[in-house]
Design a protein around this motif. Structure first.
Motif, mmCIF file in Angstrom:
data_model
loop_
_atom_site.group_PDB
_atom_site.id
_atom_site.type_symbol
_atom_site.label_atom_id
_atom_site.label_comp_id
_atom_site.label_asym_id
_atom_site.label_seq_id
_atom_site.Cartn_x
_atom_site.Cartn_y
_atom_site.Cartn_z
ATOM 1 N N PHE A 163 9.980 -15.186 66.950
ATOM 2 C CA PHE A 163 9.932 -16.409 66.147
ATOM 3 C C PHE A 163 11.331 -16.936 65.787
ATOM 4 C CE2 PHE A 163 5.782 -14.536 65.668
ATOM 5 C CZ PHE A 163 4.918 -15.629 65.656
ATOM 6 N N LYS A 164 12.317 -16.625 66.625
ATOM 7 C CA LYS A 164 13.685 -17.091 66.385
ATOM 8 C C LYS A 164 13.935 -18.332 67.247
ATOM 9 C CE LYS A 164 15.361 -12.483 65.199
ATOM 10 N NZ LYS A 164 16.297 -11.376 65.545
ATOM 11 N N PHE A 165 13.629 -19.479 66.667
ATOM 12 C CA PHE A 165 13.721 -20.729 67.425
ATOM 13 C C PHE A 165 14.691 -21.745 66.825
ATOM 14 C CE2 PHE A 165 9.584 -18.946 68.539
ATOM 15 C CZ PHE A 165 9.661 -18.978 69.931
ATOM 16 N N HIS A 166 15.369 -21.342 65.754
ATOM 17 C CA HIS A 166 16.320 -22.273 65.148
ATOM 18 C C HIS A 166 17.523 -22.457 66.069
ATOM 19 C CE1 HIS A 166 18.660 -24.485 62.277
ATOM 20 N NE2 HIS A 166 19.620 -23.576 62.302
ATOM 21 N N VAL A 167 17.941 -23.710 66.245
ATOM 22 C CA VAL A 167 19.119 -24.036 67.048
ATOM 23 C C VAL A 167 20.026 -24.914 66.193
ATOM 24 C CG1 VAL A 167 19.982 -25.156 69.130
ATOM 25 C CG2 VAL A 167 17.803 -23.940 69.199
ATOM 26 N N ASN A 168 21.149 -24.346 65.750
ATOM 27 C CA ASN A 168 22.042 -25.148 64.922
ATOM 28 C C ASN A 168 22.892 -26.077 65.793
ATOM 29 O OD1 ASN A 168 24.309 -23.648 65.896
ATOM 30 N ND2 ASN A 168 23.945 -22.077 64.336
ATOM 31 N N VAL A 169 23.646 -26.944 65.160
ATOM 32 C CA VAL A 169 24.399 -27.974 65.879
ATOM 33 C C VAL A 169 25.440 -27.366 66.809
ATOM 34 C CG1 VAL A 169 25.968 -29.941 65.630
ATOM 35 C CG2 VAL A 169 24.031 -29.700 64.077
ATOM 36 N N SER A 170 26.153 -26.324 66.353
ATOM 37 C CA SER A 170 27.195 -25.723 67.181
ATOM 38 C C SER A 170 26.617 -25.089 68.441
ATOM 39 C CB SER A 170 27.982 -24.681 66.375
ATOM 40 O OG SER A 170 27.129 -23.623 65.950
ATOM 41 N N VAL A 171 25.459 -24.422 68.298
ATOM 42 C CA VAL A 171 24.803 -23.825 69.461
ATOM 43 C C VAL A 171 24.324 -24.926 70.405
ATOM 44 C CG1 VAL A 171 22.792 -22.503 70.238
ATOM 45 C CG2 VAL A 171 24.106 -21.726 68.275
ATOM 46 N N TYR A 175 25.605 -25.553 74.445
ATOM 47 C CA TYR A 175 24.730 -25.656 75.613
ATOM 48 C C TYR A 175 24.864 -27.026 76.275
ATOM 49 C CZ TYR A 175 22.451 -21.158 75.011
ATOM 50 O OH TYR A 175 22.210 -19.802 74.949
ATOM 51 N N CYS A 176 25.118 -28.051 75.483
ATOM 52 C CA CYS A 176 25.380 -29.370 76.053
ATOM 53 C C CYS A 176 26.635 -29.322 76.924
ATOM 54 C CB CYS A 176 25.576 -30.403 74.947
ATOM 55 S SG CYS A 176 24.075 -30.873 74.082
ATOM 56 N N CYS A 177 27.664 -28.645 76.432
ATOM 57 C CA CYS A 177 28.906 -28.533 77.198
ATOM 58 C C CYS A 177 28.671 -27.797 78.508
ATOM 59 C CB CYS A 177 29.971 -27.794 76.372
ATOM 60 S SG CYS A 177 30.604 -28.743 74.970
ATOM 61 N N HIS A 178 27.812 -26.780 78.465
ATOM 62 C CA HIS A 178 27.502 -26.039 79.688
ATOM 63 C C HIS A 178 26.794 -26.948 80.698
ATOM 64 C CE1 HIS A 178 26.582 -22.674 82.291
ATOM 65 N NE2 HIS A 178 25.307 -23.017 82.279
ATOM 66 N N LEU A 179 25.872 -27.765 80.211
ATOM 67 C CA LEU A 179 25.176 -28.699 81.091
ATOM 68 C C LEU A 179 26.126 -29.773 81.608
ATOM 69 C CD1 LEU A 179 21.816 -29.112 79.140
ATOM 70 C CD2 LEU A 179 22.156 -27.905 81.301
ATOM 71 N N GLU A 180 27.091 -30.172 80.775
ATOM 72 C CA GLU A 180 28.078 -31.157 81.208
ATOM 73 C C GLU A 180 28.889 -30.629 82.384
ATOM 74 O OE1 GLU A 180 30.397 -32.028 77.766
ATOM 75 O OE2 GLU A 180 28.670 -32.808 76.662
ATOM 76 N N GLY A 187 35.111 -34.622 83.442
ATOM 77 C CA GLY A 187 34.550 -35.876 82.950
ATOM 78 C C GLY A 187 33.544 -35.595 81.858
ATOM 79 N N GLY A 188 32.372 -35.209 82.303
ATOM 80 C CA GLY A 188 31.328 -34.808 81.363
ATOM 81 C C GLY A 188 30.673 -35.985 80.659
ATOM 82 N N TYR A 189 29.689 -35.656 79.884
ATOM 83 C CA TYR A 189 29.000 -36.661 79.087
ATOM 84 C C TYR A 189 28.455 -35.956 77.863
ATOM 85 C CZ TYR A 189 24.834 -34.653 81.243
ATOM 86 O OH TYR A 189 23.868 -33.787 81.681
ATOM 87 N N GLU A 190 28.186 -36.681 76.834
ATOM 88 C CA GLU A 190 27.867 -36.089 75.552
ATOM 89 C C GLU A 190 26.376 -36.089 75.289
ATOM 90 O OE1 GLU A 190 30.513 -37.136 72.345
ATOM 91 O OE2 GLU A 190 31.814 -38.131 73.781
ATOM 92 N N ILE A 191 25.709 -35.015 75.737
ATOM 93 C CA ILE A 191 24.271 -34.904 75.510
ATOM 94 C C ILE A 191 23.986 -34.713 74.021
ATOM 95 C CG2 ILE A 191 22.167 -33.662 76.123
ATOM 96 C CD1 ILE A 191 23.580 -32.680 78.607
ATOM 97 N N GLU A 192 24.948 -34.080 73.327
ATOM 98 C CA GLU A 192 24.696 -33.806 71.913
ATOM 99 C C GLU A 192 24.465 -35.086 71.115
ATOM 100 O OE1 GLU A 192 29.250 -33.410 72.443
ATOM 101 O OE2 GLU A 192 27.426 -32.906 73.525
ATOM 102 N N ARG A 193 24.912 -36.207 71.680
ATOM 103 C CA ARG A 193 24.681 -37.496 71.020
ATOM 104 C C ARG A 193 23.190 -37.738 70.847
ATOM 105 N NH1 ARG A 193 26.312 -41.378 67.548
ATOM 106 N NH2 ARG A 193 25.479 -43.413 68.118
ATOM 107 N N THR A 194 22.382 -37.216 71.773
ATOM 108 C CA THR A 194 20.941 -37.442 71.711
ATOM 109 C C THR A 194 20.344 -36.820 70.459
ATOM 110 O OG1 THR A 194 20.460 -35.454 73.009
ATOM 111 C CG2 THR A 194 20.742 -37.502 74.210
#
Length: 219
Positions: A163-171, A175-180, A187-194
């Motif tokens: 039941f550990k499903f909390h995802v804070n902003v830094s985490v 993961y957004c950076c990894h996907l970038e 270049g990259g793009y900012e998924i965290e904006r979503t």
């Protein structure tokens, strides 16, 4: 992935609208590419090592009897098309998949389990991120499962994850950076904006509901 420019990705995410006519979020293509490469690597390992097969009975709950005849990209697009889950849902689902693989290192994503794992993690992530969600029975139809199967997969996943499903902003941002990095180097793009967009939309929806309630009282 090479034909997707960082600027196009950035514009797509920054301008993403949660409307019925929204186009497929580009994060879906990035996530599909990452999972497909992981899938190919695991298949190569499985051919050479018998020990690579999971011996944990609990993780085999995601195994299906027949491998679905649908690519990861098509499956993720189908889920989006019928659920309209925002881009941040897929990032959080990716977080859950990674956590699951870390908790159960013997587990390997394979053609037999990837579709059921995806629909389960996306459904759970949607419940975590979104204010309004479809019923499990609807997700089951979208994912090509029976409702009782969907319920079982969700319950098993919840307990296996502790039941550990909390995802804070830094985490989330890590993961957004990894996907970038999956789509562009430098270049990259900012998924965290979503996530911020989703939070803004939620606050606006709450304000609108409050205003409508006040209006009804005054009338």
């Amino acid at each position: 992935m090479a034909n997707i420019s960082p600027r196009k990705l950035r514009d797509d995410v920054y301008c993403y609208s949660y409307q019925q006519d929204s186009s497929i979020p580009l994060v879906i293509s990035v996530l599909a590419s990452l999972i497909e490469r992981n899938l190919a690597r695991n298949e190569r390992i499985a051919k050479n090592c018998t020990w690579a097969l999971s011996k944990n009975v609990r993780t085999r709950v995601f195994d299906c009897h027949e491998t679905p005849d649908m690519t990861i990209q098509s499956y993720l697009e189908r889920i989006f098309r019928y659920t309209r889950a925002g881009p941040s849902v897929y990032v959080v689902a990716y977080v859950y998949i990674d956590r699951f693989c870390q908790l159960y290192p013997e587990f390997r994503i394979s053609p037999r389990n990837v579709h059921r794992l995806l629909i389960t993690t996306i459904m759970v992530a949607s419940k975590y991120v979104e204010d309004m969600n479809y019923r499990n029975s609807y997700f089951a139809r979208v994912g090509g499962l029976a409702t009782n199967e969907m319920n079982k997969l969700e319950m098993e996943f919840l307990f296996m994850m502790g039941f550990k499903f909390h995802v804070n902003v830094s985490v989330f941002e890590s993961y957004c950076c990894h996907l970038e990095r999956e789509v562009s180097i430098g270049g990259g793009y900012e998924i965290e904006r979503t996530l911020r967009c989703a939070e803004e939309i939620k606050s606006k929806q709450i304000e609108e509901r409050s205003c409508s309630q006040i209006t009804r009282v005054l009338l």
